[in-house]
Write a protein that holds these residues in place. Structure first.
Motif, PDB file in Angstrom:
ATOM      1  N   PRO A  83       2.417   9.314   6.319  1.00 50.90           N
ATOM      2  CA  PRO A  83       3.703   9.035   5.657  1.00 50.90           C
ATOM      3  C   PRO A  83       4.257   7.648   5.983  1.00 50.90           C
ATOM      4  O   PRO A  83       4.747   6.947   5.095  1.00 50.90           O
ATOM      5  CB  PRO A  83       4.632  10.130   6.179  1.00 50.90           C
ATOM      6  N   GLN A  87       4.909   4.863   3.177  1.00 55.93           N
ATOM      7  CA  GLN A  87       6.272   4.381   2.982  1.00 55.93           C
ATOM      8  C   GLN A  87       6.332   2.863   3.084  1.00 55.93           C
ATOM      9  O   GLN A  87       7.049   2.210   2.328  1.00 55.93           O
ATOM     10  CB  GLN A  87       7.220   5.013   4.005  1.00 55.93           C
ATOM     11  N   GLN A  88       5.603   2.305   4.016  1.00 60.20           N
ATOM     12  CA  GLN A  88       5.561   0.856   4.181  1.00 60.20           C
ATOM     13  C   GLN A  88       5.002   0.192   2.926  1.00 60.20           C
ATOM     14  O   GLN A  88       5.551  -0.797   2.436  1.00 60.20           O
ATOM     15  CB  GLN A  88       4.720   0.486   5.398  1.00 60.20           C
ATOM     16  N   SER A  91       7.474   0.504  -0.033  1.00 57.28           N
ATOM     17  CA  SER A  91       8.617  -0.408   0.052  1.00 57.28           C
ATOM     18  C   SER A  91       8.217  -1.835  -0.325  1.00 57.28           C
ATOM     19  O   SER A  91       9.020  -2.584  -0.867  1.00 57.28           O
ATOM     20  CB  SER A  91       9.220  -0.382   1.455  1.00 57.28           C
ATOM     21  N   GLN A 120       6.694  11.979  -1.382  1.00 54.01           N
ATOM     22  CA  GLN A 120       7.837  11.823  -0.485  1.00 54.01           C
ATOM     23  C   GLN A 120       7.987  10.385   0.004  1.00 54.01           C
ATOM     24  O   GLN A 120       9.095   9.931   0.278  1.00 54.01           O
ATOM     25  CB  GLN A 120       7.711  12.763   0.713  1.00 54.01           C
ATOM     26  N   ALA A 121       6.885   9.654   0.088  1.00 48.77           N
ATOM     27  CA  ALA A 121       6.920   8.259   0.551  1.00 48.77           C
ATOM     28  C   ALA A 121       7.422   7.310  -0.528  1.00 48.77           C
ATOM     29  O   ALA A 121       7.710   6.159  -0.244  1.00 48.77           O
ATOM     30  CB  ALA A 121       5.536   7.829   1.019  1.00 48.77           C
ATOM     31  N   GLY A 122       7.503   7.796  -1.757  1.00 49.74           N
ATOM     32  CA  GLY A 122       8.007   6.957  -2.843  1.00 49.74           C
ATOM     33  C   GLY A 122       6.932   6.440  -3.777  1.00 49.74           C
ATOM     34  O   GLY A 122       7.204   5.589  -4.622  1.00 49.74           O
TER      35      GLY A 122
END
Length: 133
Positions: A83, A87-88, A91, A120-122
């Protein structure tokens, strides 16, 4: 006598040194600027699908082997670190795509968990790799 000094009996020569220098500089430039594509070192037998389509762009690749081990960028990682990595990337790259390369015998639960972690991480676009049947 004076005229003998200016008369040349030799054939004219072309100096090849500057041309060779330019060729070597171009060779070095092309070697340095080339992108080397690394193939995954994990042996995977992909499932077959008759309705498979190709995805444009260069996605983030997560590989799952037969035992459910997770590989991110060809390096084995624990699924609990996934995750944060995703997420990194999400972003930094808003339209990032995830490609899950799962073995045919990989537990379905692990594949679903990786897809859920990506959501969930986008990362809005995720897909599972398959062989065209």
């Amino acid at each position: 006598m004076l005229s003998d000094r200016f008369r040349q009996d030799k054939d004219p020569e072309i100096n090849m040194t500057p041309m060779l220098d330019v060729v070597f500089i171009l060779l070095i430039f092309f070697i340095v600027s080339t992108n080397f594509v690394q193939q995954s070192s994990v042996e995977i037998k992909r499932p077959q699908a008759s309705t498979a389509t190709s995805v444009d762009g260069s996605p983030i690749v997560v590989t799952l082997d037969t035992t459910g081990r997770v590989y991110f960028e060809s390096k084995e990682i624990d699924i609990y670190y996934l995750p944060g990595k995703l997420q990194q990337i999400a972003s930094q790259t808003p339209k990032a795509k995830l490609l899950v390369v799962a073995d045919t015998n990989c537990p379905t639960g692990v594949t679903i968990k990786v897809l859920d972690i990506a959501k969930q991480a986008g990362i809005s676009f995720s897909s599972v790799a398959s062989e065209i049947h």
